[in-house]
Design a protein around this motif. Structure first.
Motif, PDB file in Angstrom:
ATOM      1  N   GLU A 253       0.901  -1.294   0.070  1.00 57.69           N
ATOM      2  CA  GLU A 253       0.145   0.003   0.129  1.00 57.69           C
ATOM      3  C   GLU A 253       0.805   1.187  -0.081  1.00 57.69           C
ATOM      4  O   GLU A 253       1.843   1.497   0.715  1.00 57.69           O
ATOM      5  N   GLU A 254       0.474   1.933  -0.856  1.00 59.11           N
ATOM      6  CA  GLU A 254       1.345   3.497  -1.048  1.00 59.11           C
ATOM      7  C   GLU A 254       0.383   4.683  -1.059  1.00 59.11           C
ATOM      8  O   GLU A 254      -0.648   4.386  -1.639  1.00 59.11           O
ATOM      9  N   ILE A 255       1.004   5.592  -0.488  1.00 60.49           N
ATOM     10  CA  ILE A 255       0.345   6.991  -0.067  1.00 60.49           C
ATOM     11  C   ILE A 255       0.486   7.712  -1.534  1.00 60.49           C
ATOM     12  O   ILE A 255       1.643   7.819  -2.127  1.00 60.49           O
ATOM     13  N   ILE A 256      -0.544   8.404  -2.237  1.00 55.95           N
ATOM     14  CA  ILE A 256      -0.128   9.231  -3.080  1.00 55.95           C
ATOM     15  C   ILE A 256      -0.120  10.632  -2.754  1.00 55.95           C
ATOM     16  O   ILE A 256      -0.941  11.193  -2.017  1.00 55.95           O
ATOM     17  N   SER A 257       0.893  11.312  -2.970  1.00 52.19           N
ATOM     18  CA  SER A 257       1.594  12.490  -2.319  1.00 52.19           C
ATOM     19  C   SER A 257       1.078  13.447  -3.313  1.00 52.19           C
ATOM     20  O   SER A 257       0.621  13.276  -4.346  1.00 52.19           O
ATOM     21  N   GLY A 258       1.109  14.775  -2.524  1.00 45.31           N
ATOM     22  CA  GLY A 258       0.586  15.830  -3.525  1.00 45.31           C
ATOM     23  C   GLY A 258      -0.642  16.568  -2.713  1.00 45.31           C
ATOM     24  O   GLY A 258      -1.018  15.993  -1.470  1.00 45.31           O
ATOM     25  N   SER A 259      -1.219  17.617  -3.297  1.00 39.42           N
ATOM     26  CA  SER A 259      -2.235  18.078  -2.554  1.00 39.42           C
ATOM     27  C   SER A 259      -3.491  18.259  -3.572  1.00 39.42           C
ATOM     28  O   SER A 259      -3.366  18.186  -4.802  1.00 39.42           O
ATOM     29  N   VAL A 260      -4.786  18.389  -3.075  1.00 35.18           N
ATOM     30  CA  VAL A 260      -5.915  18.418  -3.876  1.00 35.18           C
ATOM     31  C   VAL A 260      -5.920  19.601  -4.711  1.00 35.18           C
ATOM     32  O   VAL A 260      -5.664  20.697  -4.201  1.00 35.18           O
TER      33      VAL A 260
END
Length: 260
Positions: A253-260
């Motif tokens: 499981e990996e988190i998608i980084s960045g902002s909305v």
């Protein structure tokens, strides 16, 4: 009371991220998603006494903090209520994996405080009944009784119930190359979630489907979506949602980084 029982994983660290859980699998499901990897659980009877399943939970209690009800579709079984009551009496948190087909049962569990986290499948854009019908096997399998627009109405109602209470919530879509998971489809799903769900802390997960394990034979030869492809699709969903993850065989499981 009897339970249509499929099996138990006494100690799981993958069915509820961050928790050690005992996972109970139920048999039976009203849908026939062609890519389903748990298809041995979709039909047939293996009726056991309620006490047998309670004992499975009890034996795992020293090692876990939660029980996860999965399947199949756990909310189609009346036994889930007394089992959830038993788990609560044992001091365990309760997670429910569901396709959203049974909003009435979901509502009852919420009202009786018998669930702490919902994991709800969003198999296609909820505002596209035709595509939802394809993804849930409506045209291919006579056992799928509800029309696609009835299924999407139930899913939307279940999502509303989960969204209206202060519970953890994970929404997930399983992706299969050339079947479900195009850029346009992920955009539509993520945009729908963003527009209709108030819980900004919910997690949206794109899951790597494994075609070779599919219910439908013609999907088994498809090439699996690679981790890099899922990550790019995750970045699309991230444009709409705060918490987006991908789940792959290669990298977990990996988190998608960045902002909305």
């Amino acid at each position: 009371m009897k339970v249509n029982y499929a099996g138990t994983v006494p100690l799981s660290t993958v069915d509820w991220r961050g928790r050690a859980a005992v996972t109970i699998f139920f048999r039976g499901c009203p849908l026939r998603c062609p890519y389903c990897q748990n298809h041995p659980y979709l039909q047939g009877l293996n009726l056991v006494k309620l006490e047998f399943v309670k004992e499975q939970i009890k034996e795992s209690k020293p090692f876990v903090s939660a029980v996860v009800f999965s399947g199949g579709e756990p909310l189609m079984q009346k036994a889930i209520i007394p089992l959830a009551e038993f788990a609560k009496e044992m001091g365990l948190s309760i997670g429910v994996h569901t396709n959203g087909y049974y909003p009435e049962t979901a509502s009852e569990m919420v009202k009786r405080k018998l669930v702490d986290k919902f994991f709800i499948d969003i198999k296609a854009p909820p505002d596209d009944p035709e595509l939802y019908g394809k993804i849930t096997g409506f045209e291919e399998y006579e056992s799928v009784k509800k029309k696609p627009e009835q299924v999407t109405a139930s899913v939307i109602k279940t999502l509303g119930i989960a969204d209206s209470c202060d519970l953890e919530l994970e929404l997930r879509t399983t992706l299969i190359r050339d079947f479900i998971g195009s850029k346009e489809e992920i955009t539509s799903i993520a945009a729908w979630i963003s527009k209709h769900m108030k819980n900004e802390e919910l997690t949206y997960v794109l899951q790597q489907g494994i075609p070779e394990h599919s219910l439908q034979k013609n999907l088994r030869e498809l090439r699996v979506l690679e981790r890099e492809e899922l990550y790019e699709l995750g970045k699309i969903a991230k444009k709409f949602l705060k918490n987006v993850r991908i789940r792959t065989k290669e990298s977990g499981e990996e988190i998608i980084s960045g902002s909305v």
